[in-house]
Scaffold this active site. Structure first.
Site, PDB file in Angstrom:
ATOM      1  N   ARG A 295       0.832  -1.206   0.000  1.00 22.31           N
ATOM      2  CA  ARG A 295       0.000   0.000   0.000  1.00 22.31           C
ATOM      3  C   ARG A 295       0.870   1.261   0.000  1.00 22.31           C
ATOM      4  NH1 ARG A 295      -4.964  -1.864   0.188  1.00 22.31           N
ATOM      5  NH2 ARG A 295      -5.263  -3.876   1.229  1.00 22.31           N
ATOM      6  N   ASP A 296       0.451   2.241  -0.791  1.00 21.10           N
ATOM      7  CA  ASP A 296       1.155   3.522  -0.849  1.00 21.10           C
ATOM      8  C   ASP A 296       1.045   4.217   0.505  1.00 21.10           C
ATOM      9  OD1 ASP A 296       1.991   5.586  -3.418  1.00 21.10           O
ATOM     10  OD2 ASP A 296       1.583   6.494  -1.458  1.00 21.10           O
ATOM     11  N   ILE A 297       2.131   4.864   0.909  1.00 17.36           N
ATOM     12  CA  ILE A 297       2.168   5.515   2.219  1.00 17.36           C
ATOM     13  C   ILE A 297       1.296   6.774   2.246  1.00 17.36           C
ATOM     14  CG2 ILE A 297       4.159   7.063   1.879  1.00 17.36           C
ATOM     15  CD1 ILE A 297       5.265   5.893   4.553  1.00 17.36           C
TER      16      ILE A 297
ATOM     17  N   ASN B 209       4.591   6.571 -13.327  1.00 16.38           N
ATOM     18  CA  ASN B 209       5.321   7.817 -13.513  1.00 16.38           C
ATOM     19  C   ASN B 209       6.774   7.466 -13.839  1.00 16.38           C
ATOM     20  OD1 ASN B 209       3.081   9.454 -12.813  1.00 16.38           O
ATOM     21  ND2 ASN B 209       3.478   9.095 -10.636  1.00 16.38           N
TER      22      ASN B 209
ATOM     23  N   GLU C 247       9.153  10.095  -8.426  1.00 16.46           N
ATOM     24  CA  GLU C 247       9.894  10.440  -7.211  1.00 16.46           C
ATOM     25  C   GLU C 247      10.827   9.317  -6.781  1.00 16.46           C
ATOM     26  OE1 GLU C 247       7.048  11.578  -4.243  1.00 16.46           O
ATOM     27  OE2 GLU C 247       6.151  13.086  -5.554  1.00 16.46           O
ATOM     28  N   VAL C 248      10.374   8.088  -6.900  1.00 14.44           N
ATOM     29  CA  VAL C 248      11.193   6.947  -6.452  1.00 14.44           C
ATOM     30  C   VAL C 248      11.709   6.212  -7.696  1.00 14.44           C
ATOM     31  CG1 VAL C 248      11.236   4.828  -5.107  1.00 14.44           C
ATOM     32  CG2 VAL C 248       9.775   6.726  -4.369  1.00 14.44           C
TER      33      VAL C 248
ATOM     34  N   HIS D 246       7.493   1.315 -10.513  1.00 17.99           N
ATOM     35  CA  HIS D 246       6.316   0.956  -9.721  1.00 17.99           C
ATOM     36  C   HIS D 246       5.072   1.345 -10.494  1.00 17.99           C
ATOM     37  CE1 HIS D 246       7.796   4.931  -8.504  1.00 17.99           C
ATOM     38  NE2 HIS D 246       6.539   5.301  -8.294  1.00 17.99           N
TER      39      HIS D 246
ATOM     40  N   HIS E 108       1.272   2.325  -9.976  1.00 19.59           N
ATOM     41  CA  HIS E 108       0.239   2.724  -9.007  1.00 19.59           C
ATOM     42  C   HIS E 108      -1.075   2.109  -9.482  1.00 19.59           C
ATOM     43  CE1 HIS E 108       2.354   6.355  -7.170  1.00 19.59           C
ATOM     44  NE2 HIS E 108       3.048   6.217  -8.285  1.00 19.59           N
TER      45      HIS E 108
HETATM   46  P1  DGP Z   1       6.061   8.430  -7.901  1.00 19.60           P
HETATM   47  O1  DGP Z   1       7.536   8.026  -7.873  1.00 19.60           O
HETATM   48  O2  DGP Z   1       5.877   9.888  -8.055  1.00 19.60           O
HETATM   49  O3  DGP Z   1       5.281   7.671  -8.927  1.00 19.60           O
HETATM   50  O4  DGP Z   1       5.407   8.039  -6.507  1.00 19.60           O
HETATM   51  C1  DGP Z   1       6.082   7.419  -5.441  1.00 19.60           C
HETATM   52  C2  DGP Z   1       5.055   6.955  -4.456  1.00 19.60           C
HETATM   53  O5  DGP Z   1       5.726   6.197  -3.460  1.00 19.60           O
HETATM   54  C3  DGP Z   1       4.271   8.044  -3.730  1.00 19.60           C
HETATM   55  O6  DGP Z   1       2.878   7.888  -4.026  1.00 19.60           O
HETATM   56  C4  DGP Z   1       4.538   7.796  -2.252  1.00 19.60           C
HETATM   57  C5  DGP Z   1       5.085   6.399  -2.218  1.00 19.60           C
HETATM   58  N1  DGP Z   1       6.095   6.195  -1.189  1.00 19.60           N
HETATM   59  C6  DGP Z   1       7.215   6.900  -1.007  1.00 19.60           C
HETATM   60  N2  DGP Z   1       7.926   6.405   0.025  1.00 19.60           N
HETATM   61  C7  DGP Z   1       7.226   5.328   0.476  1.00 19.60           C
HETATM   62  C8  DGP Z   1       7.457   4.389   1.520  1.00 19.60           C
HETATM   63  O7  DGP Z   1       8.443   4.420   2.254  1.00 19.60           O
HETATM   64  N3  DGP Z   1       6.500   3.436   1.679  1.00 19.60           N
HETATM   65  C9  DGP Z   1       5.391   3.345   0.893  1.00 19.60           C
HETATM   66  N4  DGP Z   1       4.525   2.372   1.146  1.00 19.60           N
HETATM   67  N5  DGP Z   1       5.152   4.219  -0.099  1.00 19.60           N
HETATM   68  C10 DGP Z   1       6.060   5.197  -0.296  1.00 19.60           C
END
Ligand code: DGP
Length: 125
Positions: A34-36, A96, A104-105, A109, A111
């Protein structure tokens, strides 16, 4: 320029068990959690276990087993969440990618967002 994977990114740490996560599904080639910061009632991230930065990276350099494993995991999670098109109300799937994709990461991944109407796909902001 070759793809460069940073093994200190947050999802690499999750895969190594260094950071906890709320796991939805784990398979040989994928982890879903699950997204944080959920943006919808259902917001799950599905990542390949291999070191791929982006969708295009996996598509170019991943094995058929890795590509199929990750893709199947995405579909399986949709079924598990009850949002699949055959038995639910649907979902949005987003990868993304890179700077213009506002990723961002830097670990691939998907979503999966569902549980409400998601509105139009893209705003101009
Ligand atoms: P993006 O790279 O912009 O597609 O989105 C990264 C997503 O990752 C963002 O919705 C928040 C999520 N996220 C970032 N750090 C963590 C984490 O430590 N744990 C979880 N479960 N989600 C995270």
């Amino acid at each position: 320029m070759p793809y460069t994977y940073d093994d200190q990114n947050i999802f690499a740490k999750i895969l190594r068990g260094e950071i906890p996560n709320d796991t939805v599904l784990e398979t040989d080639h994928a982890l879903a959690f699950r997204d944080i910061t959920p943006q919808a009632p259902h917001h799950v991230l599905v990542i390949p276990k291999g070191p791929y930065v982006s969708f295009d990276h996996l598509a170019k350099e991943g094995s058929d087993a890795e590509i199929a494993g990750w893709t199947r995991a995405v579909g399986q999670v949709c079924q598990m969440l009850g949002v699949s098109v055959d038995s639910g109300d649907g979902y949005r799937l987003i990868c993304n990618s890179g700077a213009h994709g506002v990723q961002e990461v830097p670990h691939l991944h998907a979503h999966i967002l569902g549980g409400r109407h998601m509105g139009r796909m893209i705003s101009k902001s």
